[in-house]
Write a protein that holds these residues in place. Structure first.
Motif, PDB file in Angstrom:
ATOM      1  N   GLY A 237       0.691  -1.254   0.121  1.00  0.00           N
ATOM      2  CA  GLY A 237      -0.096  -0.003   0.106  1.00  0.00           C
ATOM      3  C   GLY A 237       0.903   1.102   0.027  1.00  0.00           C
ATOM      4  N   ARG A 238       1.879   1.245   0.626  1.00  0.00           N
ATOM      5  CA  ARG A 238       2.840   2.272   0.593  1.00  0.00           C
ATOM      6  C   ARG A 238       3.398   2.736  -0.640  1.00  0.00           C
ATOM      7  NH1 ARG A 238       3.137   0.469   6.040  1.00  0.00           N
ATOM      8  NH2 ARG A 238       4.740  -0.893   5.690  1.00  0.00           N
ATOM      9  N   ILE A 239       3.572   1.733  -1.222  1.00  0.00           N
ATOM     10  CA  ILE A 239       4.030   1.744  -2.770  1.00  0.00           C
ATOM     11  C   ILE A 239       3.601   2.661  -3.824  1.00  0.00           C
ATOM     12  CG2 ILE A 239       4.847   0.591  -5.006  1.00  0.00           C
ATOM     13  CD1 ILE A 239       5.760  -1.715  -3.165  1.00  0.00           C
ATOM     14  N   VAL A 240       2.057   2.711  -3.254  1.00  0.00           N
ATOM     15  CA  VAL A 240       1.210   3.177  -4.681  1.00  0.00           C
ATOM     16  C   VAL A 240       0.524   4.532  -3.867  1.00  0.00           C
ATOM     17  CG1 VAL A 240       0.573   1.303  -5.408  1.00  0.00           C
ATOM     18  CG2 VAL A 240      -0.717   2.170  -3.852  1.00  0.00           C
ATOM     19  N   THR A 241       0.542   4.840  -2.443  1.00  0.00           N
ATOM     20  CA  THR A 241      -0.020   6.038  -2.052  1.00  0.00           C
ATOM     21  C   THR A 241       0.531   7.323  -2.319  1.00  0.00           C
ATOM     22  OG1 THR A 241      -1.031   4.413  -0.201  1.00  0.00           O
ATOM     23  CG2 THR A 241      -0.779   7.140   0.102  1.00  0.00           C
ATOM     24  N   HIS A 242      -0.124   8.045  -2.912  1.00  0.00           N
ATOM     25  CA  HIS A 242       0.484   9.332  -3.231  1.00  0.00           C
ATOM     26  C   HIS A 242      -0.209  10.305  -3.661  1.00  0.00           C
ATOM     27  CE1 HIS A 242      -0.138   7.833  -7.538  1.00  0.00           C
ATOM     28  NE2 HIS A 242      -0.026   9.105  -7.796  1.00  0.00           N
ATOM     29  N   ASP A 243      -0.242  11.609  -3.775  1.00  0.00           N
ATOM     30  CA  ASP A 243      -0.739  12.847  -3.879  1.00  0.00           C
ATOM     31  C   ASP A 243      -1.225  12.960  -5.381  1.00  0.00           C
ATOM     32  OD1 ASP A 243      -2.180  15.169  -3.921  1.00  0.00           O
ATOM     33  OD2 ASP A 243      -0.260  16.239  -3.034  1.00  0.00           O
ATOM     34  N   LEU A 244      -2.131  12.373  -6.006  1.00  0.00           N
ATOM     35  CA  LEU A 244      -2.183  12.561  -7.196  1.00  0.00           C
ATOM     36  C   LEU A 244      -2.508  13.810  -7.811  1.00  0.00           C
ATOM     37  CD1 LEU A 244      -2.646  10.855  -9.958  1.00  0.00           C
ATOM     38  CD2 LEU A 244      -5.180  10.732  -9.376  1.00  0.00           C
ATOM     39  N   ASN A 245      -3.391  14.752  -7.240  1.00  0.00           N
ATOM     40  CA  ASN A 245      -3.634  15.952  -7.742  1.00  0.00           C
ATOM     41  C   ASN A 245      -2.552  17.197  -7.621  1.00  0.00           C
ATOM     42  OD1 ASN A 245      -4.109  16.541  -5.144  1.00  0.00           O
ATOM     43  ND2 ASN A 245      -6.569  16.607  -5.288  1.00  0.00           N
ATOM     44  N   GLY A 246      -1.613  16.810  -6.591  1.00  0.00           N
ATOM     45  CA  GLY A 246      -0.595  17.645  -6.331  1.00  0.00           C
ATOM     46  C   GLY A 246      -0.984  18.913  -5.673  1.00  0.00           C
ATOM     47  N   ASP A 247      -1.945  18.721  -4.576  1.00  0.00           N
ATOM     48  CA  ASP A 247      -2.445  19.890  -3.808  1.00  0.00           C
ATOM     49  C   ASP A 247      -1.607  19.845  -2.605  1.00  0.00           C
ATOM     50  OD1 ASP A 247      -3.802  17.908  -2.511  1.00  0.00           O
ATOM     51  OD2 ASP A 247      -5.576  18.924  -2.625  1.00  0.00           O
ATOM     52  N   GLY A 248      -0.728  18.856  -2.310  1.00  0.00           N
ATOM     53  CA  GLY A 248       0.044  18.651  -1.169  1.00  0.00           C
ATOM     54  C   GLY A 248      -0.696  18.217  -0.030  1.00  0.00           C
ATOM     55  N   VAL A 249      -1.915  17.770  -0.232  1.00  0.00           N
ATOM     56  CA  VAL A 249      -2.774  17.163   0.732  1.00  0.00           C
ATOM     57  C   VAL A 249      -3.388  15.651   0.534  1.00  0.00           C
ATOM     58  CG1 VAL A 249      -4.864  17.195   2.060  1.00  0.00           C
ATOM     59  CG2 VAL A 249      -3.504  19.078   1.820  1.00  0.00           C
TER      60      VAL A 249
END
Length: 488
Positions: A237-249
């Motif tokens: 799960g940690r491999i894929v989790t990320h801020d897709l829209n780039g809003d920092g949240v």
């Protein structure tokens, strides 16, 4: 009944012709391979069945075999099909047709008519009839946990006292017998005769597109090898989790490895191999929720649920479970636990997804455990007002035998393969899940509201012992009352 039989024969003929037409282009090598495999399977089946004692056939004189069941589609019901109901309008649906063929076969063999009385509230309807001494139905299908409340009121017959039923045979579910028998008493049963326990089993939905994009390990192989653990789920799960829209949240529109919530903590607790109570060799329950393994289970569950680098809680999504399911459809969620009934929400999903069992506590755990949502899962019970126990036992055994390797296979083939899930490995995982169901007597009775220990302990495992200390005295007292009630 003759009209029904003619309809069934016409339908089977049509299906046979369609199957023959679809196989018209098969090459000789493929056809030969299919025939060989079919012959081998047939020989094995004959060998196995030859050791099974044939079931007695009786003419029951045209009697009705009446089942009191929940009305399909009513609010609060969580299933796609009813166990004993088929319609001509649904002809062509594989499950409907298998139920039809089974019912008609039993009706003709035993000269009986199977009747389902659909009501909005099985428990209140049954309680009213039974307390009045009215013999209105041979079986009922209450929710599993509700059945144990009814048993405590003396309204249900001991399933183990039914004649003819061979509960040690594979067409009956051994898991419910292992977990819910009380000193050689059982008030609920299920098996191949029913699909409800399949529909209400908890599983993990798996987004294969997202897995491919990040080249994560083959989760099916992890499950096969026994290495599918809660720690491994968090790691992936940690491999894929990320801020897709780039809003920092990390918000609703981002990508998450795991989406779950404290409110479904029961399914996680049982998956870890933990239990509220276990049954001694004589069927006497013993509360074991205070053992060290329970603490370890909650530690792992709490760690995963509160790890924002891998997990998003449903309660923190604006649209709750709807947002979670949409995230799976939009390839923004890798792992999403839920019941098999939830699979209907993925019918419109374009990309590939699969189904996995819940992960284990560790690789050392001997098997997977997949919780059945017993608070909303209908099971088969027999009222004490049943005046023909002999025929009831005979017909339940006949229906279950006739369902063996047909109804469940149809459920997998139609609902999980051709309609929804997209690969053979999901069917393999389904069979693994169905073989590793978990129930809990303390959960069904909910002695002293002991189930209230689970959610807060998933939220913060450091509070497990203090929460348990408040609940345990009442749970032990209630359990003692139950044992006293059935003593002797």
């Amino acid at each position: 009944m003759i009209i029904k039989r003619i309809f069934a024969l016409l339908l089977v003929s049509a299906l046979f012709l369609a199957a023959a037409a679809s196989c018209g282009g098969t090459g000789e090598e493929g056809a030969a391979g299919t025939t060989s495999a079919g012959e081998e399977t047939a020989e094995e089946t004959v060998s196995e069945e030859s050791t099974i004692e044939p079931l007695e056939v009786k003419d029951l004189g045209g009697k009705e075999f009446r089942a009191l069941v929940y009305k399909q589609g009513d609010p609060g019901t969580w299933f796609q099909y009813l166990d004993f109901v088929w319609t001509e309008e649904a002809a062509g649906d594989l499950i409907n047709d298998n139920i039809m063929n089974r019912n008609i076969a039993i009706e003709e063999k035993y000269n009986v008519t199977i009747v389902s009385n659909q009501v909005s509230d099985v428990v209140s309807t049954a309680r009213k009839a039974i307390t009045a001494g009215s013999d209105e139905f041979e079986i009922l299908e209450p929710y599993c946990d509700s059945a144990y409340s009814m048993a405590g009121e003396g309204l249900l017959y001991n399933i183990y006292d039914l004649p003819y039923c061979k509960f040690d045979m594979p067409w009956w579910d051994s898991n419910i017998q292992r977990d819910l028998s009380l000193q050689n008493r059982l008030w609920t049963v299920t098996g191949d005769i029913s699909m409800f326990d399949e529909e209400l089993s908890y599983v993990v939905y798996y987004n294969q597109v997202l897995a491919g994009q990040y080249e994560i390990e083959d989760c099916y192989e992890l499950a096969r090898s026994g290495k599918w653990t809660i720690d491994k789920m968090g790691e992936l799960g940690r491999i894929v989790t990320h801020d897709l829209n780039g809003d920092g949240v990390l918000g609703d529109e981002d990508v998450y490895g795991v989406v779950t919530d404290y409110g479904v903590g029961r399914s996680w607790f049982y998956a870890m191999g933990a239990q509220l109570c276990k049954l001694e060799s004589d069927g006497t329950p013993k509360l074991v929720v205070g053992d060290p393994h329970s603490q370890s289970a909650f530690d792992k569950i709490s760690a995963l649920m509160n790890d924002e680098t891998s997990t998003k809680l449903v309660s923190k999504l604006k649209n709750s479970w709807t947002a979670a399911i949409n995230g799976m459809k939009e390839d923004r969620v890798l792992f999403l636990p839920g019941s098999l009934y939830d699979i209907t929400g993925y019918r419109s999903m374009e990309n590939d997804f699969g189904v996995l069992p819940y992960p284990k506590h560790s690789e050392e755990q001997e098997r997977y455990y997949n919780y059945v949502a017993s608070h909303v899962c209908p099971v088969i019970s027999v009222p004490v007002t049943n005046s023909d126990i002999e025929s009831t036992g005979l017909l339940l055994e006949a229906l279950s035998r006739e369902s063996s390797d047909t109804i469940v296979n149809a459920y997998i083939e139609l609902n999980l393969m051709t309609k929804v899930a997209r690969d053979d490995s999901s069917a393999e995982m389904m069979r693994l899940i169905f073989a590793t169901k978990r129930y809990d007597l303390a959960c069904s009775y909910n002695w002293g509201k002991i189930t209230n220990v689970i959610e807060p302990s998933c939220r913060d495992s450091s509070k497990f012992q203090s929460t348990l200390a408040k609940l345990l005295p009442a749970a032990e007292a209630d359990m003692a009352k139950t044992l006293e009630q059935f003593a002797g």
